[in-house]
Motif scaffolding. Structure first.
Motif, PDB file in Angstrom:
ATOM      1  N   MET A  42       0.825  -1.212   0.000  1.00  0.00           N
ATOM      2  CA  MET A  42       0.000   0.000   0.000  1.00  0.00           C
ATOM      3  C   MET A  42       0.860   1.263   0.000  1.00  0.00           C
ATOM      4  O   MET A  42       0.344   2.372   0.140  1.00  0.00           O
ATOM      5  CB  MET A  42      -0.934   0.012   1.204  1.00  0.00           C
ATOM      6  N   LYS A  43       2.175   1.085  -0.112  1.00  0.00           N
ATOM      7  CA  LYS A  43       3.152   2.173  -0.181  1.00  0.00           C
ATOM      8  C   LYS A  43       3.123   3.061   1.061  1.00  0.00           C
ATOM      9  O   LYS A  43       3.269   4.279   0.980  1.00  0.00           O
ATOM     10  CB  LYS A  43       2.951   3.009  -1.445  1.00  0.00           C
ATOM     11  N   ARG A  44       2.949   2.431   2.215  1.00  0.00           N
ATOM     12  CA  ARG A  44       2.989   3.173   3.466  1.00  0.00           C
ATOM     13  C   ARG A  44       4.439   3.412   3.863  1.00  0.00           C
ATOM     14  O   ARG A  44       5.306   2.566   3.644  1.00  0.00           O
ATOM     15  CB  ARG A  44       2.280   2.398   4.566  1.00  0.00           C
ATOM     16  N   ASN A  45       4.678   4.535   4.477  1.00  0.00           N
ATOM     17  CA  ASN A  45       6.018   4.885   4.937  1.00  0.00           C
ATOM     18  C   ASN A  45       6.206   4.344   6.357  1.00  0.00           C
ATOM     19  O   ASN A  45       5.456   4.720   7.254  1.00  0.00           O
ATOM     20  CB  ASN A  45       6.180   6.408   4.925  1.00  0.00           C
ATOM     21  N   PRO A  46       7.199   3.472   6.573  1.00  0.00           N
ATOM     22  CA  PRO A  46       7.392   2.909   7.920  1.00  0.00           C
ATOM     23  C   PRO A  46       7.658   3.968   8.988  1.00  0.00           C
ATOM     24  O   PRO A  46       7.352   3.754  10.155  1.00  0.00           O
ATOM     25  CB  PRO A  46       8.612   1.997   7.773  1.00  0.00           C
ATOM     26  N   ARG A  47       8.180   5.130   8.607  1.00  0.00           N
ATOM     27  CA  ARG A  47       8.440   6.181   9.592  1.00  0.00           C
ATOM     28  C   ARG A  47       7.175   6.892  10.036  1.00  0.00           C
ATOM     29  O   ARG A  47       7.183   7.637  11.002  1.00  0.00           O
ATOM     30  CB  ARG A  47       9.437   7.195   9.037  1.00  0.00           C
ATOM     31  N   VAL A  49       4.123   5.040  10.285  1.00  0.00           N
ATOM     32  CA  VAL A  49       3.247   4.030  10.879  1.00  0.00           C
ATOM     33  C   VAL A  49       3.713   3.816  12.313  1.00  0.00           C
ATOM     34  O   VAL A  49       4.855   3.426  12.555  1.00  0.00           O
ATOM     35  CB  VAL A  49       3.302   2.712  10.067  1.00  0.00           C
ATOM     36  N   LYS A  50       2.807   4.054  13.280  1.00  0.00           N
ATOM     37  CA  LYS A  50       3.214   4.166  14.680  1.00  0.00           C
ATOM     38  C   LYS A  50       3.790   2.906  15.299  1.00  0.00           C
ATOM     39  O   LYS A  50       4.540   2.971  16.254  1.00  0.00           O
ATOM     40  CB  LYS A  50       2.033   4.650  15.523  1.00  0.00           C
ATOM     41  N   TRP A  51       3.450   1.728  14.803  1.00  0.00           N
ATOM     42  CA  TRP A  51       3.897   0.495  15.448  1.00  0.00           C
ATOM     43  C   TRP A  51       5.250  -0.011  14.954  1.00  0.00           C
ATOM     44  O   TRP A  51       5.738  -1.040  15.410  1.00  0.00           O
ATOM     45  CB  TRP A  51       2.846  -0.607  15.302  1.00  0.00           C
ATOM     46  N   THR A  52       5.905   0.708  14.046  1.00  0.00           N
ATOM     47  CA  THR A  52       7.193   0.245  13.509  1.00  0.00           C
ATOM     48  C   THR A  52       8.354   0.824  14.319  1.00  0.00           C
ATOM     49  O   THR A  52       8.227   1.841  14.987  1.00  0.00           O
ATOM     50  CB  THR A  52       7.353   0.679  12.044  1.00  0.00           C
ATOM     51  N   LYS A  53       9.493   0.155  14.223  1.00  0.00           N
ATOM     52  CA  LYS A  53      10.704   0.638  14.901  1.00  0.00           C
ATOM     53  C   LYS A  53      11.177   1.942  14.292  1.00  0.00           C
ATOM     54  O   LYS A  53      11.719   2.804  14.982  1.00  0.00           O
ATOM     55  CB  LYS A  53      11.813  -0.405  14.797  1.00  0.00           C
TER      56      LYS A  53
END
Length: 168
Positions: A42-47, A49-53
């Motif tokens: 879905m081309k979400r940015n990991p930075r 998305v709150k649950w990512t490192k």
């Protein structure tokens, strides 16, 4: 076997687990679970998305820069097997893990200190604003004594008025 890192959330992927995605340019993406794979598609940015490192590190929630992270770097240079080297490496890994946990705990405590100070300040403001709600309750005895004092004062005032009229 090697323990890989998830491309999206940076969690560990053990052998036989996870999903591999190979792009047309032969870049390999490894995902720990379908949640990470779908978010990537879905081309979400990991930075963001709150649950990512990545989010936690970029927003100052976790320790981001530390010398203990250097041990985890991926090395592609083969090393000839040496028993002493392996023993020293395993011993160093355990020691570095202890150091890292100590530093992370210290970082968390330091981060939470500011929040505690703000919370204390807010509590003080709220108490000063609503002080009338906290004032001690008046007992029946105190009410009775106050009523008696009022009656005595009124009687004294009447006596003073009567004496003043008699003198006139």
């Amino acid at each position: 076997m090697r323990i890989e890192k998830c491309y999206f959330c940076s969690s560990n992927i053990y052998p036989g687990h996870g999903i591999n995605f190979v792009r047309n340019d032969c870049k390999m993406f490894r995902f720990c679970r379908s949640k990470c794979h779908k978010a990537f598609k879905m081309k979400r940015n990991p930075r963001k998305v709150k649950w990512t490192k990545a989010f936690r590190k970029s927003h100052g929630k976790e320790l981001a820069i530390d010398s203990t992270f250097d041990l985890e770097k991926k090395r592609n240079v083969p090393v000839k097997y040496n028993r002493e080297l392996w023993q020293n490496t395993v011993h160093a890994m355990k020691r570095i893990q202890q150091i890292r946990t100590r530093r992370q705990n210290q970082f968390i405590k330091q981060r939470l200190k500011a929040g505690k100070k703000l919370e204390l300040k807010d509590d003080e403001q709220e108490v000063s604003k609503h002080l009338h709600l906290i004032e001690p309750k008046v007992t029946e005895e105190e009410v009775y004594n106050a009523a008696l004092n009022n009656q005595k004062q009124k009687q004294k005032q009447k006596l003073v008025q009567v004496e003043a009229m008699e003198m006139d």
